[in-house]
Motif scaffolding. Structure first.
Motif, PDB file in Angstrom:
ATOM      1  N   ALA A  32       0.818  -1.215   0.000  1.00 45.46           N
ATOM      2  CA  ALA A  32       0.000   0.000   0.000  1.00 45.46           C
ATOM      3  C   ALA A  32       0.853   1.265   0.000  1.00 45.46           C
ATOM      4  CB  ALA A  32      -0.932   0.004   1.212  1.00 45.46           C
ATOM      5  N   GLY A  33       2.101   1.175   0.452  1.00 47.29           N
ATOM      6  CA  GLY A  33       2.970   2.345   0.472  1.00 47.29           C
ATOM      7  C   GLY A  33       3.644   2.643  -0.847  1.00 47.29           C
ATOM      8  N   VAL A  34       3.479   1.767  -1.833  1.00 49.49           N
ATOM      9  CA  VAL A  34       4.169   1.937  -3.126  1.00 49.49           C
ATOM     10  C   VAL A  34       3.433   2.921  -4.030  1.00 49.49           C
ATOM     11  CG1 VAL A  34       4.856   0.738  -5.239  1.00 49.49           C
ATOM     12  CG2 VAL A  34       5.200  -0.352  -2.999  1.00 49.49           C
ATOM     13  N   VAL A  35       2.117   2.868  -4.028  1.00 47.04           N
ATOM     14  CA  VAL A  35       1.305   3.599  -5.007  1.00 47.04           C
ATOM     15  C   VAL A  35       1.545   5.106  -5.029  1.00 47.04           C
ATOM     16  CG1 VAL A  35      -1.057   4.073  -5.763  1.00 47.04           C
ATOM     17  CG2 VAL A  35      -0.459   1.805  -4.895  1.00 47.04           C
ATOM     18  N   PRO A  36       1.614   5.794  -3.863  1.00 47.77           N
ATOM     19  CA  PRO A  36       1.695   7.263  -3.915  1.00 47.77           C
ATOM     20  C   PRO A  36       3.018   7.830  -4.407  1.00 47.77           C
ATOM     21  CG  PRO A  36       0.950   6.473  -1.757  1.00 47.77           C
ATOM     22  CD  PRO A  36       1.498   5.309  -2.488  1.00 47.77           C
ATOM     23  N   THR A  37       4.064   7.000  -4.470  1.00 50.11           N
ATOM     24  CA  THR A  37       5.392   7.558  -4.717  1.00 50.11           C
ATOM     25  C   THR A  37       5.528   8.226  -6.079  1.00 50.11           C
ATOM     26  OG1 THR A  37       6.140   5.376  -5.491  1.00 50.11           O
ATOM     27  CG2 THR A  37       6.514   5.913  -3.180  1.00 50.11           C
ATOM     28  N   VAL A  38       4.965   7.621  -7.109  1.00 50.94           N
ATOM     29  CA  VAL A  38       5.078   8.176  -8.466  1.00 50.94           C
ATOM     30  C   VAL A  38       4.383   9.525  -8.551  1.00 50.94           C
ATOM     31  CG1 VAL A  38       4.534   7.828 -10.888  1.00 50.94           C
ATOM     32  CG2 VAL A  38       5.264   5.887  -9.493  1.00 50.94           C
ATOM     33  N   PHE A  39       3.205   9.629  -7.986  1.00 51.32           N
ATOM     34  CA  PHE A  39       2.443  10.879  -8.037  1.00 51.32           C
ATOM     35  C   PHE A  39       3.148  11.982  -7.245  1.00 51.32           C
ATOM     36  CE2 PHE A  39      -0.629   7.415  -8.522  1.00 51.32           C
ATOM     37  CZ  PHE A  39      -1.195   7.768  -9.747  1.00 51.32           C
ATOM     38  N   LEU A  40       3.743  11.623  -6.106  1.00 47.41           N
ATOM     39  CA  LEU A  40       4.443  12.623  -5.311  1.00 47.41           C
ATOM     40  C   LEU A  40       5.690  13.130  -6.038  1.00 47.41           C
ATOM     41  CD1 LEU A  40       4.247  11.306  -1.628  1.00 47.41           C
ATOM     42  CD2 LEU A  40       3.160  13.320  -2.610  1.00 47.41           C
ATOM     43  N   ALA A  41       6.429  12.213  -6.647  1.00 44.17           N
ATOM     44  CA  ALA A  41       7.630  12.620  -7.379  1.00 44.17           C
ATOM     45  C   ALA A  41       7.273  13.571  -8.513  1.00 44.17           C
ATOM     46  CB  ALA A  41       8.350  11.387  -7.925  1.00 44.17           C
ATOM     47  N   ALA A  42       6.185  13.289  -9.231  1.00 49.75           N
ATOM     48  CA  ALA A  42       5.755  14.185 -10.313  1.00 49.75           C
ATOM     49  C   ALA A  42       5.328  15.543  -9.756  1.00 49.75           C
ATOM     50  CB  ALA A  42       4.603  13.541 -11.086  1.00 49.75           C
ATOM     51  N   GLY A  43       4.652  15.541  -8.623  1.00 47.66           N
ATOM     52  CA  GLY A  43       4.224  16.799  -8.034  1.00 47.66           C
ATOM     53  C   GLY A  43       5.382  17.658  -7.571  1.00 47.66           C
ATOM     54  N   VAL A  44       6.426  17.028  -7.028  1.00 47.18           N
ATOM     55  CA  VAL A  44       7.588  17.776  -6.544  1.00 47.18           C
ATOM     56  C   VAL A  44       8.261  18.551  -7.672  1.00 47.18           C
ATOM     57  CG1 VAL A  44       9.939  17.474  -5.641  1.00 47.18           C
ATOM     58  CG2 VAL A  44       8.014  16.331  -4.535  1.00 47.18           C
ATOM     59  N   LEU A  45       8.235  18.004  -8.878  1.00 48.41           N
ATOM     60  CA  LEU A  45       8.873  18.677 -10.015  1.00 48.41           C
ATOM     61  C   LEU A  45       8.171  19.975 -10.392  1.00 48.41           C
ATOM     62  CD1 LEU A  45       9.700  15.594 -12.264  1.00 48.41           C
ATOM     63  CD2 LEU A  45      11.301  16.980 -10.937  1.00 48.41           C
ATOM     64  N   THR A  46       6.956  20.194  -9.893  1.00 45.02           N
ATOM     65  CA  THR A  46       6.245  21.438 -10.192  1.00 45.02           C
ATOM     66  C   THR A  46       6.593  22.563  -9.226  1.00 45.02           C
ATOM     67  OG1 THR A  46       4.313  20.933  -8.792  1.00 45.02           O
ATOM     68  CG2 THR A  46       4.306  20.067 -11.051  1.00 45.02           C
ATOM     69  N   MET A  47       7.272  22.260  -8.122  1.00 43.84           N
ATOM     70  CA  MET A  47       7.573  23.304  -7.142  1.00 43.84           C
ATOM     71  C   MET A  47       8.952  23.896  -7.428  1.00 43.84           C
ATOM     72  SD  MET A  47       8.292  20.951  -3.787  1.00 43.84           S
ATOM     73  CE  MET A  47       9.932  20.274  -3.453  1.00 43.84           C
ATOM     74  N   PRO A  48       9.236  25.100  -6.928  1.00 45.67           N
ATOM     75  CA  PRO A  48      10.511  25.750  -7.237  1.00 45.67           C
ATOM     76  C   PRO A  48      11.662  25.173  -6.421  1.00 45.67           C
ATOM     77  CG  PRO A  48       9.257  27.117  -5.731  1.00 45.67           C
ATOM     78  CD  PRO A  48       8.358  25.961  -6.098  1.00 45.67           C
ATOM     79  N   GLU A  49      12.866  25.429  -6.907  1.00 48.88           N
ATOM     80  CA  GLU A  49      14.057  25.054  -6.162  1.00 48.88           C
ATOM     81  C   GLU A  49      14.230  26.009  -4.977  1.00 48.88           C
ATOM     82  OE1 GLU A  49      16.354  23.285  -4.572  1.00 48.88           O
ATOM     83  OE2 GLU A  49      16.667  22.302  -6.514  1.00 48.88           O
ATOM     84  N   SER A  50      14.954  25.579  -3.960  1.00 47.54           N
ATOM     85  CA  SER A  50      15.241  26.426  -2.804  1.00 47.54           C
ATOM     86  C   SER A  50      15.996  27.683  -3.238  1.00 47.54           C
ATOM     87  CB  SER A  50      16.093  25.653  -1.793  1.00 47.54           C
ATOM     88  OG  SER A  50      16.787  26.532  -0.934  1.00 47.54           O
ATOM     89  N   PRO A  51      15.554  28.887  -2.807  1.00 49.69           N
ATOM     90  CA  PRO A  51      16.267  30.104  -3.203  1.00 49.69           C
ATOM     91  C   PRO A  51      17.678  30.148  -2.649  1.00 49.69           C
ATOM     92  CG  PRO A  51      14.619  30.582  -1.523  1.00 49.69           C
ATOM     93  CD  PRO A  51      14.377  29.174  -1.967  1.00 49.69           C
ATOM     94  N   ARG A  52      17.893  29.557  -1.502  1.00 46.62           N
ATOM     95  CA  ARG A  52      19.248  29.572  -0.926  1.00 46.62           C
ATOM     96  C   ARG A  52      20.193  28.678  -1.725  1.00 46.62           C
ATOM     97  NH1 ARG A  52      15.773  30.822   3.091  1.00 46.62           N
ATOM     98  NH2 ARG A  52      16.454  32.492   4.489  1.00 46.62           N
ATOM     99  N   TRP A  53      19.687  27.548  -2.220  1.00 40.74           N
ATOM    100  CA  TRP A  53      20.524  26.703  -3.069  1.00 40.74           C
ATOM    101  C   TRP A  53      20.829  27.414  -4.380  1.00 40.74           C
ATOM    102  CZ3 TRP A  53      20.149  24.324  -7.881  1.00 40.74           C
ATOM    103  CH2 TRP A  53      21.121  23.360  -8.159  1.00 40.74           C
ATOM    104  N   LEU A  54      19.833  28.075  -4.965  1.00 43.54           N
ATOM    105  CA  LEU A  54      20.052  28.813  -6.210  1.00 43.54           C
ATOM    106  C   LEU A  54      21.093  29.910  -6.015  1.00 43.54           C
ATOM    107  CD1 LEU A  54      16.342  29.147  -7.390  1.00 43.54           C
ATOM    108  CD2 LEU A  54      18.116  27.737  -8.464  1.00 43.54           C
ATOM    109  N   ALA A  55      21.032  30.608  -4.883  1.00 46.99           N
ATOM    110  CA  ALA A  55      22.005  31.665  -4.621  1.00 46.99           C
ATOM    111  C   ALA A  55      23.402  31.092  -4.444  1.00 46.99           C
ATOM    112  CB  ALA A  55      21.595  32.462  -3.380  1.00 46.99           C
TER     113      ALA A  55
END
Length: 479
Positions: free
Chosen positions: A192-215
């Motif tokens: 049951a813990g396997v199913v959400p991983t693909v959807f979460l990984a795809a969702g993470v790609l829509t958020m921005p990178e950390s501004p401190r890492w970019l700096a």
């Protein structure tokens, strides 16, 4: 006369506008939530063996000693992920590191669900353990770096609430699948813990990178764009960018060798790292994972005999633990970190003393004594609630915010390594410990450790509420 009347009216009408607080940024909250959802998988994978072990033991003839190792080994294995996470996040970025974490949470549980023996279970636990180490480091670091100062305590607490949400879901899974045939029930608990991983990984790609890492990587324009979207006001965005650039210009970017060089040469850095390591030590050494992973055993020793009731009470513990973190999230930016940490460790000490006394006083009574079982359940609920209202989430909040930018990835990895070592020690020794010193003796030992954590927090931890991350360098003298 008219001007004399109008002037006060104008003054009065201007007061609400002047007193109005700045609008809280919602986009930073969305980003922190999305990043922290990986922690749901972490909590699920750590705690799912709590109920699954009952059925694995019957299906695969797994012994108590093997269960003890299997349950606790994930915390030792997580050291690999914790120590690699700082290096990975400094090179690939915080966002891609979160995607990688989801990959481990896909592979590990899948191997366990298909396992035909103990060796395969340990392989799957190892892969999932690497993901646990990564999740523990990267989620709070990203949340702290994306958050404005006004809501950093709240957003940095999100990984802990999601971890506990995952723990609660694992208990629900244990209960939901417990009625299936033995050979199928525990496998579905892991699957049951396997199913959400693909959807979460795809969702993470829509958020921005950390501004401190970019700096840190010299990508100033991108960092400014992220800060514009995640700050409460344009002025704050500009201020945050300037502070980050000042720190980057002054300290540069340190790799693993840079961390230890600064530890050797700067007293402030040594102090911060010592605080992080000690706080993480106390968070786990006080025995929380003994309840998380062995709750059914503790309650069985207190007189609860039904497997269904044991798993149902485990769900109650999960709900209580997750719900209490909401209190910490609501109060940490209002009353501060220090008061919550002191209240938490004081409450834990009292709860553990009472729980130990219950076992000491009623160890010889009948196993079906409802009164003894009821008191034990109430005290365990009190323990998990006091843990979750303070040191549970705030150990991660405090650790992630006091580390200087140039050392944050590596320093968080060191603190997480201590956390996982102690969690592994506690979970891999609990059955042997209460077998040697009785259940009462085990909880008295945890109570003494919780009391020591209260003294440490009172003596060594200053308040950090409302400070910018870059201000911490002044507070702890780490420049």
């Amino acid at each position: 006369m008219a001007p004399e009347v109008e002037a006060p009216l104008l003054a009065a009408s201007s007061k609400p506008a002047a007193a109005a607080p700045p609008r809280r940024n919602k986009y930073s909250f969305f980003c922190a939530v999305l990043a922290s959802m990986t922690s749901v998988l972490m909590g699920y994978n750590v705690a799912v063996t709590s109920g699954a072990q009952i059925f694995m033991a019957e299906d695969l003839a797994v012994s108590d000693a093997q269960i003890e190792v299997l349950s606790g080994a994930i915390n030792i294995y997580s050291l690999v992920g914790a120590l690699l996470a700082g290096w990975t996040s400094d090179r690939l970025g915080r966002r891609l590191t979160i995607v990688l974490t989801n990959g481990f949470f896909l592979a590990g549980p899948l191997v366990m669900a298909l396992a035909g023996g103990y060796a395969a279970l340990m392989v799957g636990r190892f892969v999932a353990g690497i993901g646990v180490g990564y999740a523990l480091v990267i989620a709070p670091v990203y949340a702290a770096e994306i958050a404005p100062a006004s809501s950093r305590g709240l957003l940095s607490s999100l990984p802990e609430i999601f971890i506990n949400g995952g723990v609660m879901l694992s208990y629900v899974s244990n209960l939901a699948f417990s009625g299936l045939p033995v050979h199928l029930s525990w496998r579905l608990m892991f699957a049951a813990g396997v199913v959400p991983t693909v959807f979460l990984a795809a969702g993470v790609l829509t958020m921005p990178e950390s501004p401190r890492w970019l700096a840190m990587k010299g990508r100033r324009d991108e960092a400014r764009q992220v800060l514009d979207r995640t700050s409460d006001t344009p002025a704050e965005a500009e201020q945050r960018l300037q502070e980050i650039e000042d720190v980057v210009a002054g300290g540069g970017v340190s790799g693993g060798g840079g961390v230890w060089k600064e530890v050797a040469t700067k007293a402030g850095v040594r102090r911060v790292l010592a605080i992080v390591v000690t706080l993480q030590f106390f968070q786990q050494a006080s025995g929380i994972d003994s309840v998380v992973l062995y709750g059914p055993r503790v309650l069985a020793a207190a007189g609860v005999t039904s497997n269904t009731l044991l798993l149902g009470l485990n769900v109650v513990f999960g709900v209580a633990k997750a719900s209490s973190i909401l209190i910490a999230m609501a109060l940490t930016d209002r009353v501060g970190r220090r008061p919550l940490l002191l209240a938490s460790t004081g409450g834990m000490t009292a709860s553990l003393l009472v729980l130990g006394s219950v076992f000491a006083a009623f160890q010889g009574r009948a196993r079906d004594d409802a009164a003894v079982a009821g008191v034990a359940v109430a005290v365990v609920v009190a323990f998990v609630c006091t843990f979750s209202v303070g040191i549970g989430p705030l150990a991660w909040v405090y650790s992630s915010e006091i580390l200087p930018l140039r050392l944050r990835g590596q320093g968080a990895g060191v603190g997480t390594a201590m956390n996982r070592i102690m969690s592994g020690v506690v979970t891999m020794t609990f059955i042997s410990l209460y077998g040697a010193v009785t259940m009462a003796g085990a909880f008295y030992l945890y109570a003494a450790i919780a009391a020591a954590s209260f003294v440490f927090i009172y003596a060594c931890l200053p308040e950090t509420r409302g400070r910018n991350l870059e201000d911490m360098e002044e507070l702890f003298h780490t420049k």
